[in-house]
Motif scaffolding. Structure first.
Motif, short mmCIF file in Angstrom:
data_model
loop_
_atom_site.label_atom_id
_atom_site.label_comp_id
_atom_site.label_asym_id
_atom_site.label_seq_id
_atom_site.Cartn_x
_atom_site.Cartn_y
_atom_site.Cartn_z
N HIS A 4 5.93 -0.40 5.98
CA HIS A 4 6.56 0.45 5.47
C HIS A 4 7.95 1.19 5.82
O HIS A 4 8.90 0.85 4.86
CB HIS A 4 5.63 1.72 5.02
N TYR A 5 8.25 1.31 6.84
CA TYR A 5 9.52 1.51 7.53
C TYR A 5 10.53 0.46 7.45
O TYR A 5 11.45 0.69 7.06
CB TYR A 5 9.39 2.20 9.00
N LEU A 6 9.80 -0.66 7.82
CA LEU A 6 10.96 -1.91 7.54
C LEU A 6 11.30 -2.19 6.09
O LEU A 6 12.57 -2.15 6.08
CB LEU A 6 10.15 -3.08 7.96
N ARG A 7 10.52 -1.73 5.13
CA ARG A 7 10.90 -1.85 3.80
C ARG A 7 12.07 -0.83 3.46
O ARG A 7 12.95 -1.06 2.74
CB ARG A 7 9.79 -1.43 2.76
N LEU A 8 11.91 0.35 4.01
CA LEU A 8 12.83 1.30 3.82
C LEU A 8 14.28 0.96 4.64
O LEU A 8 15.37 0.89 4.02
CB LEU A 8 12.31 2.77 4.37
N GLU A 9 14.02 0.52 5.74
CA GLU A 9 15.24 0.04 6.73
C GLU A 9 15.86 -1.16 5.59
O GLU A 9 17.08 -1.03 5.83
CB GLU A 9 14.90 -0.32 7.91
N THR A 47 8.06 8.75 -5.21
CA THR A 47 7.79 8.81 -3.72
C THR A 47 8.23 7.65 -2.87
O THR A 47 8.33 6.52 -3.71
CB THR A 47 6.37 9.05 -3.56
N ILE A 48 8.25 7.71 -1.71
CA ILE A 48 8.46 6.57 -0.71
C ILE A 48 7.75 5.47 -1.16
O ILE A 48 8.11 4.27 -1.18
CB ILE A 48 8.50 7.05 0.76
N PRO A 49 6.18 5.56 -1.24
CA PRO A 49 5.39 4.40 -1.37
C PRO A 49 5.74 3.58 -2.51
O PRO A 49 5.68 2.46 -2.70
CB PRO A 49 4.02 4.80 -1.28
N ARG A 50 5.96 4.73 -3.84
CA ARG A 50 6.14 4.13 -5.07
C ARG A 50 7.64 3.37 -4.85
O ARG A 50 7.57 2.25 -5.80
CB ARG A 50 6.32 5.20 -5.99
N ARG A 51 8.61 3.86 -4.42
CA ARG A 51 9.65 3.03 -4.57
C ARG A 51 9.74 1.76 -3.82
O ARG A 51 10.39 0.89 -4.08
CB ARG A 51 11.04 3.98 -3.96
N ALA A 52 8.81 1.58 -2.56
CA ALA A 52 8.79 0.63 -1.81
C ALA A 52 7.92 -0.41 -2.63
O ALA A 52 8.45 -1.62 -2.70
CB ALA A 52 8.07 0.72 -0.49
N TRP A 103 0.12 -1.02 -3.93
CA TRP A 103 -0.31 -0.26 -5.06
C TRP A 103 -1.38 0.63 -4.76
O TRP A 103 -1.58 1.66 -5.27
CB TRP A 103 -0.72 -1.31 -6.19
N GLU A 104 -2.24 0.23 -3.90
CA GLU A 104 -3.74 1.22 -3.57
C GLU A 104 -2.90 2.40 -2.99
O GLU A 104 -3.50 3.49 -3.09
CB GLU A 104 -4.55 0.17 -2.50
N VAL A 105 -2.02 2.02 -1.75
CA VAL A 105 -1.25 3.35 -1.19
C VAL A 105 -0.72 4.28 -2.20
O VAL A 105 -0.74 5.30 -2.23
CB VAL A 105 -0.06 2.79 -0.20
N VAL A 106 -0.04 3.83 -3.33
CA VAL A 106 0.52 4.56 -4.27
C VAL A 106 -0.47 5.13 -4.90
O VAL A 106 -0.33 6.51 -5.32
CB VAL A 106 1.25 3.75 -5.20
N LYS A 107 -1.68 4.75 -5.29
CA LYS A 107 -2.66 5.42 -6.14
C LYS A 107 -3.48 6.52 -5.06
O LYS A 107 -3.46 7.62 -5.89
CB LYS A 107 -3.76 4.31 -6.51
N ARG A 147 10.93 1.64 -15.08
CA ARG A 147 10.38 2.89 -14.21
C ARG A 147 9.56 2.45 -13.09
O ARG A 147 9.68 2.94 -12.22
CB ARG A 147 9.90 3.95 -15.34
N LEU A 148 8.77 1.32 -13.43
CA LEU A 148 7.84 1.15 -12.36
C LEU A 148 8.77 0.47 -11.11
O LEU A 148 8.41 0.77 -10.02
CB LEU A 148 6.85 -0.04 -13.10
N GLU A 149 9.54 -0.31 -11.48
CA GLU A 149 10.47 -0.97 -10.58
C GLU A 149 11.48 0.16 -9.79
O GLU A 149 11.67 0.06 -8.41
CB GLU A 149 11.32 -2.30 -10.75
N ASP A 150 11.81 1.02 -10.32
CA ASP A 150 12.66 2.37 -9.89
C ASP A 150 11.65 3.14 -9.14
O ASP A 150 12.16 4.12 -8.37
CB ASP A 150 13.24 2.86 -10.76
N GLY A 151 10.52 2.90 -9.14
CA GLY A 151 9.54 4.07 -8.41
C GLY A 151 9.29 5.17 -9.15
O GLY A 151 9.12 6.08 -8.43
N LEU A 152 9.29 5.09 -10.28
CA LEU A 152 9.02 6.41 -11.14
C LEU A 152 7.57 6.18 -11.80
O LEU A 152 7.29 5.06 -12.00
CB LEU A 152 10.17 6.50 -12.20
N PRO A 153 6.90 7.37 -11.93
CA PRO A 153 5.48 7.43 -12.49
C PRO A 153 5.56 6.52 -13.83
O PRO A 153 6.42 6.90 -14.58
CB PRO A 153 5.15 8.81 -12.80
N SER A 154 4.66 5.89 -13.82
CA SER A 154 4.56 5.01 -15.24
C SER A 154 3.13 4.68 -15.45
O SER A 154 2.35 4.61 -14.46
CB SER A 154 5.08 3.58 -14.89
N LYS A 155 2.95 4.82 -16.63
CA LYS A 155 1.24 4.79 -17.14
C LYS A 155 0.89 3.38 -17.03
O LYS A 155 0.51 2.55 -18.15
CB LYS A 155 1.03 5.30 -18.66
#
Length: 299
Positions: A110-115, A5-10, A77-81, A42-50
């Motif tokens: 968040h938008y600035l991180r994407l940009e 997801t976007i927040p995960r990847r950010a 991290w709170e946004v991701v959760k 996986r964590l740094e690529d924004g993929l689900p990780s335990k």
């Protein structure tokens, strides 16, 4: 990428920056929280990780981050959760919506991180100049219109933030395609003097090899831009794992912002971009029109 997801990847991008700044390997990071290096990847690529919150906190301890970076990382991290919990309830993890009023700072950050992560942006605008192309006085007029009563200090901070965004164009670090309705050249935030300054800047920056600006004249009639309205498509470079981060379409409104990721939605916006480009002036003809308009308003 399922579950991404976007927040995960950010968050993952930010965590990678902190690790590399601390000069720690993925192996070292994994050992610190009892996971394998692929889990860190996986964590740094924004993929689900335990990975749990205490483990994230131990990583931040390992990286010896500043209090400000620690606070920012944990907030992300709170946004991701929160999004994960919402996705379980709704049965989906496709995109998300966030209102401006109560989370403006988080949304804008968040938008600035994407940009900042994007290597290519395609922006179609019907009314106003894209933010990344606005000169200070043009931007100032919009700030005082959209946020009446904002203090002079905070207004200047927003202008500084806009200037930092524009640095990537000067450094050739970002490829920008700006598709503008002719109306964008005529609206006058701040008055005619400001418009002339804005148009001259537009003509000047359009000379850069990484910037393409094309205008759609009013006389083309109805075109696809009238259907999709204003939006920005952000595209990203490959990740460290060679996965391709999916593009995002950003749509801004008076009360909120949409971040669209679904493949079929992205395809429709790409088709719209092709349709808009088919009726837009060439870059050279656009530059001539912009300079003629500036001359008219400076008379």
């Amino acid at each position: 990428m399922a579950g991404s997801t976007i927040p995960r990847r950010a968050f993952g991008r930010f965590l990678r920056v902190l690790r590399e700044r601390a000069q720690k390997s993925m192996l070292t990071a994994g050992l610190a929280i009892d996971v394998s290096p692929p889990t860190i990847l996986r964590l740094e690529d924004g993929l689900p990780s335990k990975v749990s919150t205490p483990q994230i906190e131990r990583l931040l301890d390992l990286y010896q981050v500043t209090p400000a970076d620690r606070k920012e990382a944990l907030e992300m991290w709170e946004v991701v959760k929160r999004q994960d919990k919402l996705a379980k309830v709704q049965g989906t993890n496709k995109g998300w919506w966030q209102g401006y009023s109560d989370v403006y700072k988080t949304y804008f950050d968040h938008y600035l991180r994407l940009e900042a992560a994007a290597t290519r942006m395609t922006s179609h605008q019907l009314v106003l100049m894209p933010g990344i192309l606005q000169v200070p006085e043009y931007r100032r007029a919009l700030i005082h219109t959209f946020v009446p009563g904002l203090s002079a200090v905070d207004a200047e901070r927003l202008l500084e933030l806009a200037a930092r965004r524009q640095e990537r164009l000067i450094d050739d670090d970002l490829n920008l395609v700006a598709l503008l309705s002719e109306s964008v050249l005529l609206h006058q935030p701040g008055g005619s003097r400001v418009l002339v300054e804005q148009l001259r800047h537009l003509a000047e920056i359009s000379e850069r090899p990484n910037v393409s600006i094309r205008v759609v004249r009013h006389n083309v009639g109805t075109y696809q831009g009238h259907v999709v309205l204003s939006f920005t498509l952000l595209e990203f470079p490959p990740m460290a794992s060679r996965l391709v981060e999916p593009p995002v379409v950003y749509v801004e409104g008076a009360e909120g912002a949409l971040y669209l990721e679904r493949d079929d939605v992205i395809d429709r916006y790409r088709q719209a971009i092709s349709g808009i480009q088919a009726v837009a002036l060439s870059e050279e003809d656009t530059r001539d029109l912009v300079l003629r308009t500036a001359k008219e308003y400076s008379a």
